[in-house]
Design a protein around this motif. Sequence first.
Motif, PDB file in Angstrom:
ATOM      1  N   GLY A   1       1.696   5.169  -1.173  1.00 61.25           N
ATOM      2  CA  GLY A   1       0.796   6.326  -1.308  1.00 61.25           C
ATOM      3  C   GLY A   1       1.573   7.595  -1.607  1.00 61.25           C
ATOM      4  O   GLY A   1       2.802   7.627  -1.543  1.00 61.25           O
TER       5      GLY A   1
ATOM      6  N   ARG B   1      -3.655   6.297  -2.434  1.00 60.10           N
ATOM      7  CA  ARG B   1      -3.077   5.055  -1.900  1.00 60.10           C
ATOM      8  C   ARG B   1      -3.727   3.913  -2.683  1.00 60.10           C
ATOM      9  O   ARG B   1      -4.928   3.961  -2.955  1.00 60.10           O
ATOM     10  CB  ARG B   1      -3.346   4.934  -0.396  1.00 60.10           C
ATOM     11  CG  ARG B   1      -2.689   3.738   0.249  1.00 60.10           C
ATOM     12  CD  ARG B   1      -2.586   3.880   1.787  1.00 60.10           C
ATOM     13  NE  ARG B   1      -3.850   3.897   2.478  1.00 60.10           N
ATOM     14  CZ  ARG B   1      -4.410   4.979   3.015  1.00 60.10           C
ATOM     15  NH1 ARG B   1      -3.815   6.150   2.937  1.00 60.10           N
ATOM     16  NH2 ARG B   1      -5.571   4.897   3.631  1.00 60.10           N
TER      17      ARG B   1
ATOM     18  N   GLU C   1       0.790  -1.226   0.000  1.00 58.94           N
ATOM     19  CA  GLU C   1       0.000   0.000   0.000  1.00 58.94           C
ATOM     20  C   GLU C   1       0.828   1.284   0.000  1.00 58.94           C
ATOM     21  O   GLU C   1       0.779   2.070   0.952  1.00 58.94           O
ATOM     22  CB  GLU C   1      -0.964   0.018   1.190  1.00 58.94           C
ATOM     23  CG  GLU C   1      -0.355  -0.351   2.540  1.00 58.94           C
ATOM     24  CD  GLU C   1      -1.379  -0.220   3.679  1.00 58.94           C
ATOM     25  OE1 GLU C   1      -2.122   0.775   3.718  1.00 58.94           O
ATOM     26  OE2 GLU C   1      -1.406  -1.119   4.543  1.00 58.94           O
TER      27      GLU C   1
END
Lengths: 611, 611
Positions: A524, A534, A522
């Motif tokens: 971002g 994200r 994840e």
Amino acid sequence: MENTYADRIERIRDMMRARGWNAVVISGSDPHGSEYIAPRWHQVAWVSGYDGEGELVITLDHAGLWTDTRYFIQASRQLPGTGIALHKTRVPDQVLIPEWIAAQAAAQTEEYVIAVDGNCQSSGSVEAIAQACRDAGCDVGDTVRIVNAPDLLDGLWTDRPGIPATPIMTLGDEITGESRQERIAWLRDVLEEKGCDAMLLTALDEIAWLLNIRAADIPYNPVCISYLLVTLDEVCWYVTKDDFSRPDEDTLDSFDEIRREGIRILGYDEVAYSVAGMAEDGSIGRLYADPVSLNHNLHTILADVNLVLGPSPVPLRKALKNPTEIAGMRDAHLEDGVAMEKFLYWLEKSLAFGDIVTERDAADKLASLRAGIPGYKGDSFETISAYGPGAALPHYITPQQDAPRLEPHGLYLCDSGGQYIFGTTDITRTVPLGPCTPLEREAYTLVLKGHIDLAMAVFPKGTAGCQLDVLARNPLWQSKRNFGHGTGHGVGFFLNVHEGPQDIRQNFNRQPILPGMITSDEPGIYREGRHGVRHENLILCTEAGRNDFGEWLQFETLTLCHFDTSAIVTSLLTEDEREWLNAYNRRVYETLLPRLGEAVATWLEQKTRPI
Amino acid sequence: MENTYADRIERIRDMMRARGWNAVVISGSDPHGSEYIAPRWHQVAWVSGYDGEGELVITLDHAGLWTDTRYFIQASRQLPGTGIALHKTRVPDQVLIPEWIAAQAAAQTEEYVIAVDGNCQSSGSVEAIAQACRDAGCDVGDTVRIVNAPDLLDGLWTDRPGIPATPIMTLGDEITGESRQERIAWLRDVLEEKGCDAMLLTALDEIAWLLNIRAADIPYNPVCISYLLVTLDEVCWYVTKDDFSRPDEDTLDSFDEIRREGIRILGYDEVAYSVAGMAEDGSIGRLYADPVSLNHNLHTILADVNLVLGPSPVPLRKALKNPTEIAGMRDAHLEDGVAMEKFLYWLEKSLAFGDIVTERDAADKLASLRAGIPGYKGDSFETISAYGPGAALPHYITPQQDAPRLEPHGLYLCDSGGQYIFGTTDITRTVPLGPCTPLEREAYTLVLKGHIDLAMAVFPKGTAGCQLDVLARNPLWQSKRNFGHGTGHGVGFFLNVHEGPQDIRQNFNRQPILPGMITSDEPGIYREGRHGVRHENLILCTEAGRNDFGEWLQFETLTLCHFDTSAIVTSLLTEDEREWLNAYNRRVYETLLPRLGEAVATWLEQKTRPI
């Protein structure tokens, strides 16, 4: 106008003066070292009004909150008026609580007394304070004393909630792939190798995993507040068990099932004296416990027991999902993916029709879609439903009322997950709601590159997450973009959405990523006041064969929900990244198709066309 | 037929029995913890016949060599007949010397005596043995004793070489950018911050850097065997200084220059008692020293001194090259690049004419070209000139006689470097000598991708080498290829070709890569019995600006020598990699052109045409 929290702090100081304390530490955790905590242990929020993660230290002339980068904005909004200063952690030149207190103690010529809530302070954290004081030249035990004051707020916090006691369910082998007897037998083997004959498990997800039980004692974490003692010939579970607290049929059935296996069920409060007694009568010789989740109060009471402190062996074993758990996680992602696609379809259509949709409406809609899935037991954390500038805060809290409205332009970020009895999900999609600015499109694409590059990783066995982390960051770094949080955290099997021991981040965690581990991916990019992006899937580590160069591992993406291609700057993708994206979107469409109605299916077919 | 080395080991055992020793550790280092050592300290080779890196342990019934993956093949060739077993390090389940000895000692019921050559064993390594024994339950000092036996081989090794004492030169500020007085003043500031009033420098490159002196006491390392004491008001240099050992003008001039600055020059052997004396008479209070290079013998003699052990501050400061040093390094790479291109031209033409060229001939040719450069002071390490299967050994030693002949097909690897008074170089080129197999071309291209991807890195300030390492490996990993050595090591300024504190490898070294640091970038692929590929340039870390996301760094490639494009599988390169390669080759051509004769210039223009 008086400030409630400033007033509470003054009342704590009155108590301190009465008892001769110079400093009080208010823990942000519970008696089990939990990350998420039940309302009973929202002590920091009760004292300060600040409800993020963190810890407080109160002295007679200072009150401070220690928290990390994720919560600086929230703290700066909630602290004014309380008289509490913000002490920043995870920044250069940070001074952590042990060193800060030690400096206060060292500056004192007379006795200095530090009170800790031994219930909620881990034995490791209290030892860290003691060690810092010794390092600062203090004579700990003599001029500097650390006082164990469990539940020290009880006299002030009169309406404090009780210890939660929600219905307890058991999970069968067909769900977990392994019986509690097999797990107990495994733990006994480990203990024998360590030269110990018992272990006191204190972390709630470890106990839930070992006993194959689940409850809802902590929001989003399907755990049961309890302790577990495993000796070579006995298992004792210390849990709130009276008919008043847990009168339901499920719990009674669970207790029956567990008792039939010869496991003793004792009261939650009995743990300390029961364990101490067993040590005294010789039924326990060397007792193993993990100082990260063993609380200081228990440690103090068990002072005469031959305690061996070390990292619990459970987290690694728990992180290596077995085939049944992996199959369950795949099912969970299939069901969750259908809910997500229905949600994204609804979102796009609602905005196209000109409906008013707020961040809260969107979160509620998604929750209602998940709630329709058989086996759904709640969300795995509080949904982050954030439009535009809100999305720039990685830990944004969507307002219950008057939440911002979604506009038909720019980026909407939704980070959410479900708890199902067959698995746990955690997914973030950043959705272009209409035209996007060049900066938004660039961020959307660079983050997607990082996400894909990590998902495509092939690596030799033995590689740790911190050695892979840069794969997700490099495409951002090339454009001098970065993000201030980890790239990936372990995810439990119908358990905590954050679990160790592995992670993928810049910390120096030596734990290799191993087959069976499930971790988030994840990356971002966040631009304060403007937008946040994200992209998050869960990825399963799998074998990738062996050759002259050794044994190879790779990732399989579990999450099934398309990435919107409309905000992508195609020229920024490499050929490999474009192919990965097209193949992933095609797989999402083909896998979910049998479960989608015609309208959503037609829409998804269009959304997943190759670029 | 008797084996010389087996015989020597038996004579060591006779000595052990006579002195009541159960184990002897033979160090592979010298009294200064050096990586490269002078012949006087080739103790491991004298005892075992094995001349790679490693350490020996001899007990009454066992003899073992501990070394790492780089030397397994060499050890397996040189040890047979000696009775010495190979103990592998840097492998899973390795048992290092301290743990191995501790297990022997713990198995003994009677007294167990371990003899170490305290001269050549660092104080840290002896403490590690003691700690391992304690961990194994031994009573160190009572049943287990560690005996300091400096130069324990002297009685047996009758023709042992003396301590080297080569001419000493000084370097002016116009070369080093900083006077020795400035460096001494800096060190005094650091000592005051640490609450110390003196430091004993024991690592040879630290002393050479601080005093701006160079010698040739160790092959390839332009250092001088000595110790240096810096107090707040005095500097004492302990060095072999008698007219018999160092009769030359250069040394006398250097000594004069240094004495004129008020630095005392004392004999090498005087260090221990001089320092101990200064501690006793109160001229030294708290003395700082680095246990990694402080030897056990000195540590023992200084037992009554108030010693503060910790990492030396010099390596980091030394690694951050100043503008003058950087300019010198650029010049060194310009000169070195011209020599390399002349060499590669000669190589190609010689083979085209059908000349017989062996690996040794090639190494000699390159050395002669470097020797023509003004300021050349020798090679920076022994040239690895390896054709075909030889190149598959990352630490191949080119035979002096009967070296393999280069054939007009396949890959030739040459890893070499020069020492110039204005800088140090280290370069590897893998050269296609004619048609290459698909596997050779794939390896050539994948390694080049890895090399380029690291060279192109942009990263936030604070990033450590181990967090960048995967950039060089990922292109290889994607094809399930890997290499067993580090990706990059620090390089000194007219000093050791290996220096810390930074590196780029999979170890967890937290030292960030900072502006001014010069590090190698040298991924590889090795196929035993077939071929080896390595591409190495030196890269300088430089500033890359600051933005909302923080402060950014990047690399500038210092090495100037083209990469041959004929073995590249172009389709494996990304657009960015291809552009980097073309731009680099163009830069090499344009920068070197003014210094090349017409024939080489014309040839290089062709070799560097864009692909």
